[in-house]
Design an enzyme around this catalytic site. Sequence first.
Site, PDB file in Angstrom:
ATOM      1  N   THR A  36       0.871  -1.179   0.000  1.00  0.00           N
ATOM      2  CA  THR A  36       0.000   0.000   0.000  1.00  0.00           C
ATOM      3  C   THR A  36       0.909   1.231   0.000  1.00  0.00           C
ATOM      4  N   ASP A  59      -3.085  -9.270  -0.893  1.00  0.00           N
ATOM      5  CA  ASP A  59      -3.967  -8.663   0.109  1.00  0.00           C
ATOM      6  C   ASP A  59      -4.314  -9.706   1.173  1.00  0.00           C
ATOM      7  N   THR A  98      -8.752  -4.183   6.106  1.00  0.00           N
ATOM      8  CA  THR A  98      -7.454  -4.818   6.361  1.00  0.00           C
ATOM      9  C   THR A  98      -7.353  -5.318   7.799  1.00  0.00           C
ATOM     10  N   THR A 123      -1.620  -3.185  19.588  1.00  0.00           N
ATOM     11  CA  THR A 123      -1.154  -1.874  20.047  1.00  0.00           C
ATOM     12  C   THR A 123      -1.705  -1.520  21.431  1.00  0.00           C
ATOM     13  N   ASP A 124      -0.978  -0.673  22.139  1.00  0.00           N
ATOM     14  CA  ASP A 124      -1.467  -0.195  23.445  1.00  0.00           C
ATOM     15  C   ASP A 124      -2.714   0.681  23.292  1.00  0.00           C
ATOM     16  N   GLU A 125      -2.980   1.146  22.055  1.00  0.00           N
ATOM     17  CA  GLU A 125      -4.136   2.046  21.852  1.00  0.00           C
ATOM     18  C   GLU A 125      -5.463   1.346  22.077  1.00  0.00           C
ATOM     19  N   TYR A 147      -8.913   3.775  14.105  1.00  0.00           N
ATOM     20  CA  TYR A 147      -7.770   2.849  14.021  1.00  0.00           C
ATOM     21  C   TYR A 147      -7.754   1.914  15.226  1.00  0.00           C
ATOM     22  N   ALA A 149     -10.074   1.183  17.300  1.00  0.00           N
ATOM     23  CA  ALA A 149     -11.262   0.313  17.357  1.00  0.00           C
ATOM     24  C   ALA A 149     -11.096  -0.870  16.413  1.00  0.00           C
ATOM     25  N   LYS A 151      -8.240  -2.221  15.526  1.00  0.00           N
ATOM     26  CA  LYS A 151      -7.244  -3.127  16.125  1.00  0.00           C
ATOM     27  C   LYS A 151      -7.880  -3.916  17.276  1.00  0.00           C
ATOM     28  N   TYR A 204      -0.061  19.154  17.587  1.00  0.00           N
ATOM     29  CA  TYR A 204      -1.494  19.105  17.852  1.00  0.00           C
ATOM     30  C   TYR A 204      -1.816  19.604  19.267  1.00  0.00           C
ATOM     31  N   ASP A 269      -6.154  20.513  17.499  1.00  0.00           N
ATOM     32  CA  ASP A 269      -5.929  19.172  18.027  1.00  0.00           C
ATOM     33  C   ASP A 269      -6.505  18.092  17.110  1.00  0.00           C
ATOM     34  N   LYS A 271      -8.845  15.053  16.455  1.00  0.00           N
ATOM     35  CA  LYS A 271     -10.152  14.679  17.038  1.00  0.00           C
ATOM     36  C   LYS A 271      -9.987  13.463  17.934  1.00  0.00           C
TER      37      LYS A 271
HETATM   38  P1  NAD Z   1       3.026   0.518   8.446  1.00  0.00           P
HETATM   39  O1  NAD Z   1       1.825   1.312   8.063  1.00  0.00           O
HETATM   40  O2  NAD Z   1       4.366   1.130   8.341  1.00  0.00           O
HETATM   41  O3  NAD Z   1       3.068  -0.819   7.546  1.00  0.00           O
HETATM   42  C1  NAD Z   1       1.951  -1.581   7.267  1.00  0.00           C
HETATM   43  C2  NAD Z   1       2.313  -2.592   6.174  1.00  0.00           C
HETATM   44  O4  NAD Z   1       1.167  -3.432   5.944  1.00  0.00           O
HETATM   45  C3  NAD Z   1       2.691  -1.952   4.832  1.00  0.00           C
HETATM   46  O5  NAD Z   1       3.842  -2.550   4.308  1.00  0.00           O
HETATM   47  C4  NAD Z   1       1.473  -2.238   3.954  1.00  0.00           C
HETATM   48  O6  NAD Z   1       1.803  -2.362   2.576  1.00  0.00           O
HETATM   49  C5  NAD Z   1       0.966  -3.546   4.537  1.00  0.00           C
HETATM   50  N1  NAD Z   1      -0.466  -3.746   4.309  1.00  0.00           N
HETATM   51  C6  NAD Z   1      -1.469  -2.859   4.564  1.00  0.00           C
HETATM   52  N2  NAD Z   1      -2.649  -3.386   4.167  1.00  0.00           N
HETATM   53  C7  NAD Z   1      -2.385  -4.623   3.694  1.00  0.00           C
HETATM   54  C8  NAD Z   1      -3.200  -5.674   3.165  1.00  0.00           C
HETATM   55  N3  NAD Z   1      -4.518  -5.531   3.037  1.00  0.00           N
HETATM   56  N4  NAD Z   1      -2.601  -6.823   2.791  1.00  0.00           N
HETATM   57  C9  NAD Z   1      -1.258  -6.977   2.899  1.00  0.00           C
HETATM   58  N5  NAD Z   1      -0.445  -6.026   3.373  1.00  0.00           N
HETATM   59  C10 NAD Z   1      -1.003  -4.862   3.769  1.00  0.00           C
HETATM   60  O7  NAD Z   1       2.719  -0.014   9.905  1.00  0.00           O
HETATM   61  P2  NAD Z   1       3.707  -0.194  11.157  1.00  0.00           P
HETATM   62  O8  NAD Z   1       3.830   1.086  11.861  1.00  0.00           O
HETATM   63  O9  NAD Z   1       4.906  -0.919  10.700  1.00  0.00           O
HETATM   64  O10 NAD Z   1       2.807  -1.163  12.076  1.00  0.00           O
HETATM   65  C11 NAD Z   1       2.856  -2.568  11.901  1.00  0.00           C
HETATM   66  C12 NAD Z   1       1.915  -3.226  12.896  1.00  0.00           C
HETATM   67  O11 NAD Z   1       2.309  -2.902  14.220  1.00  0.00           O
HETATM   68  C13 NAD Z   1       0.460  -2.779  12.778  1.00  0.00           C
HETATM   69  O12 NAD Z   1      -0.366  -3.898  12.986  1.00  0.00           O
HETATM   70  C14 NAD Z   1       0.282  -1.768  13.892  1.00  0.00           C
HETATM   71  O13 NAD Z   1      -1.053  -1.733  14.343  1.00  0.00           O
HETATM   72  C15 NAD Z   1       1.214  -2.348  14.941  1.00  0.00           C
HETATM   73  N6  NAD Z   1       1.792  -1.369  15.893  1.00  0.00           N
HETATM   74  C16 NAD Z   1       2.434  -0.253  15.416  1.00  0.00           C
HETATM   75  C17 NAD Z   1       3.042   0.624  16.321  1.00  0.00           C
HETATM   76  C18 NAD Z   1       3.791   1.855  15.857  1.00  0.00           C
HETATM   77  O14 NAD Z   1       4.242   2.641  16.701  1.00  0.00           O
HETATM   78  N7  NAD Z   1       3.986   2.072  14.562  1.00  0.00           N
HETATM   79  C19 NAD Z   1       2.962   0.357  17.696  1.00  0.00           C
HETATM   80  C20 NAD Z   1       2.277  -0.780  18.144  1.00  0.00           C
HETATM   81  C21 NAD Z   1       1.708  -1.640  17.214  1.00  0.00           C
HETATM   82  O1  DAU Z   2       0.728   3.677  20.658  1.00  0.00           O
HETATM   83  C1  DAU Z   2       1.002   2.844  19.551  1.00  0.00           C
HETATM   84  C2  DAU Z   2       0.554   3.543  18.295  1.00  0.00           C
HETATM   85  O2  DAU Z   2       1.485   4.591  18.060  1.00  0.00           O
HETATM   86  C3  DAU Z   2       0.447   2.629  17.084  1.00  0.00           C
HETATM   87  O3  DAU Z   2      -0.545   1.662  17.305  1.00  0.00           O
HETATM   88  C4  DAU Z   2       0.123   3.435  15.818  1.00  0.00           C
HETATM   89  O4  DAU Z   2       0.156   2.586  14.686  1.00  0.00           O
HETATM   90  C5  DAU Z   2       1.165   4.531  15.664  1.00  0.00           C
HETATM   91  O5  DAU Z   2       0.840   5.323  14.544  1.00  0.00           O
HETATM   92  C6  DAU Z   2       1.258   5.380  16.909  1.00  0.00           C
HETATM   93  O6  DAU Z   2       0.040   6.170  17.103  1.00  0.00           O
HETATM   94  P1  DAU Z   2       0.098   7.696  17.626  1.00  0.00           P
HETATM   95  O7  DAU Z   2      -1.114   8.377  17.185  1.00  0.00           O
HETATM   96  O8  DAU Z   2       0.456   7.748  19.058  1.00  0.00           O
HETATM   97  O9  DAU Z   2       1.407   8.181  16.800  1.00  0.00           O
HETATM   98  P2  DAU Z   2       1.691   9.489  15.913  1.00  0.00           P
HETATM   99  O10 DAU Z   2       3.108   9.384  15.499  1.00  0.00           O
HETATM  100  O11 DAU Z   2       0.677   9.702  14.859  1.00  0.00           O
HETATM  101  O12 DAU Z   2       1.550  10.661  16.992  1.00  0.00           O
HETATM  102  C7  DAU Z   2       2.320  10.690  18.159  1.00  0.00           C
HETATM  103  C8  DAU Z   2       1.868  11.906  18.990  1.00  0.00           C
HETATM  104  O13 DAU Z   2       2.219  13.107  18.276  1.00  0.00           O
HETATM  105  C9  DAU Z   2       0.367  11.954  19.192  1.00  0.00           C
HETATM  106  O14 DAU Z   2       0.078  12.482  20.487  1.00  0.00           O
HETATM  107  C10 DAU Z   2      -0.111  12.938  18.136  1.00  0.00           C
HETATM  108  C11 DAU Z   2       1.061  13.885  17.994  1.00  0.00           C
HETATM  109  N1  DAU Z   2       1.244  14.476  16.641  1.00  0.00           N
HETATM  110  C12 DAU Z   2       1.280  13.625  15.588  1.00  0.00           C
HETATM  111  C13 DAU Z   2       1.446  14.100  14.308  1.00  0.00           C
HETATM  112  C14 DAU Z   2       1.472  13.171  13.115  1.00  0.00           C
HETATM  113  C15 DAU Z   2       1.368  15.845  16.472  1.00  0.00           C
HETATM  114  O15 DAU Z   2       1.360  16.626  17.467  1.00  0.00           O
HETATM  115  N2  DAU Z   2       1.537  16.333  15.211  1.00  0.00           N
HETATM  116  C16 DAU Z   2       1.558  15.514  14.104  1.00  0.00           C
HETATM  117  O16 DAU Z   2       1.689  16.043  12.970  1.00  0.00           O
END
Ligand code: NAD
Ligand code: DAU
Length: 336
Positions: A36, A59, A98, A123-125, A147, A149, A151, A204, A269, A271
């Site tokens: 994607t 997919d 997905t 995720t912790d979310e 998101y 919800a 997960k 934000y 901020d 939402k």
């Molecule tokens: P990311 O968005 O960087 O990567 C997601 C990957 O999934 C991409 O390579 C995309 O091509 C693939 N993908 C999406 N839809 C697909 C589909 N329908 N079929 C096959 N592949 C598909 O995500 P990330 O940040 O690497 O997160 C990976 C996992 O870890 C997620 O499940 C996320 O919920 C979880 N997670 C992320 C964080 C974080 O801080 N990023 C923290 C805790 C948990």
């Molecule tokens: O807690 C784990 C989660 O962390 C994962 O499950 C998600 O996949 C990952 O995207 C991440 O979610 P957050 O919403 O916490 O991460 P993000 O990097 O989007 O934002 C981190 C903090 O920064 C959050 O409080 C929102 C704030 N922020 C984010 C962006 C993108 C800003 O203030 N400005 C911004 O432009």
Amino acid sequence: MKLLVTGGLGFIGSNFVRWSLKKHPALRIVNLDLRTYAGNPANLKGMDGAARHRWVRGDIADPKTVAKAMRGVDAVVHFAAESHVDRSILDASAFLRTNVTGTQVLLDAARAAGVGRFVHVSTDEVYGSVERGESKEADPLLPNSPYAASKAASDLMVRAAFVTHEFPVLVTRCSNNFGPYQFPEKALPLMITNWLDGIPFPLYGDGLNIRDWVHVTDHCRGVDLVLRKGTPGEVYNIGGTASLTNKQLIERVRRIMGVPPTLVTPVPDRKGHDRRYAVDCSKLRRLGFRHETTFEEALRRTVAWYRANEAWWRPLKGRKDVKTYYKANYGFGGKR
Ligand code: NAD
Ligand code: DAU
């Protein structure tokens, strides 16, 4: 062991593929990823053990593709997801397809193929915003964003596969990851790459929301530990080592990069913006988990990586679809 990794072209999935092939010399990985907007083959460029890795473009919500990819697989580590909260606020439909349907299709196919272990990366979310204390694995799920919800729904389908079918699933719930190859829509890579270009970071709200930062390699080690030593049916929290407000995070990165305070622009901020996440990881520690990175040092290395790898992130930020997303998310007043 033959492992099916889903989402292995994304940020955490690609770090996991790289790390695992190096760590386990006999491991073979089939990487099912749709590529994607967030999937990027460049994330795996030049990795050790590339001959033991095969990318299948497909997919996870497509049963035929998944059944084929599942052949001969011993275990599944499921990362594939729509992962960005702000995108889920703009449009949640891909998150349902997905994250929820895709997870169910994978569970069904893995069970039909007699797969021995299935690690669902969550995720912790899913616990929602916790004003004080730390979420434990048995706490109720109170997700607030579309998101989170989606997960939480997938976590519950995974639990149902265990209870109903006795399918050996394991769930990890990790906090905010940072490190190389993170898509420049998430806060940290957006901040670093904007500042490398002399552009402000959009902060934000009041900037007092708290996140607990974990280096992506520590997350990968935690997932691998759960894969190998976890008890089926159990959930394991994976937390970080730095619980910081966004303002505190900005100060740390500003100091490393030598950037003036004027390069932060307050914007309306997000939402439903969750105030704080924090997880209790004593259960994972009982499996033997210890963090191997310290926050300050890992943050320095991460800034240095984005500085040295402009050729990786600049084309992403210049892409038409990414510019359209930035405009939709940041380009109008009022609540996002
Ligand atoms: P990311 O968005 O960087 O990567 C997601 C990957 O999934 C991409 O390579 C995309 O091509 C693939 N993908 C999406 N839809 C697909 C589909 N329908 N079929 C096959 N592949 C598909 O995500 P990330 O940040 O690497 O997160 C990976 C996992 O870890 C997620 O499940 C996320 O919920 C979880 N997670 C992320 C964080 C974080 O801080 N990023 C923290 C805790 C948990
Ligand atoms: O807690 C784990 C989660 O962390 C994962 O499950 C998600 O996949 C990952 O995207 C991440 O979610 P957050 O919403 O916490 O991460 P993000 O990097 O989007 O934002 C981190 C903090 O920064 C959050 O409080 C929102 C704030 N922020 C984010 C962006 C993108 C800003 O203030 N400005 C911004 O432009």
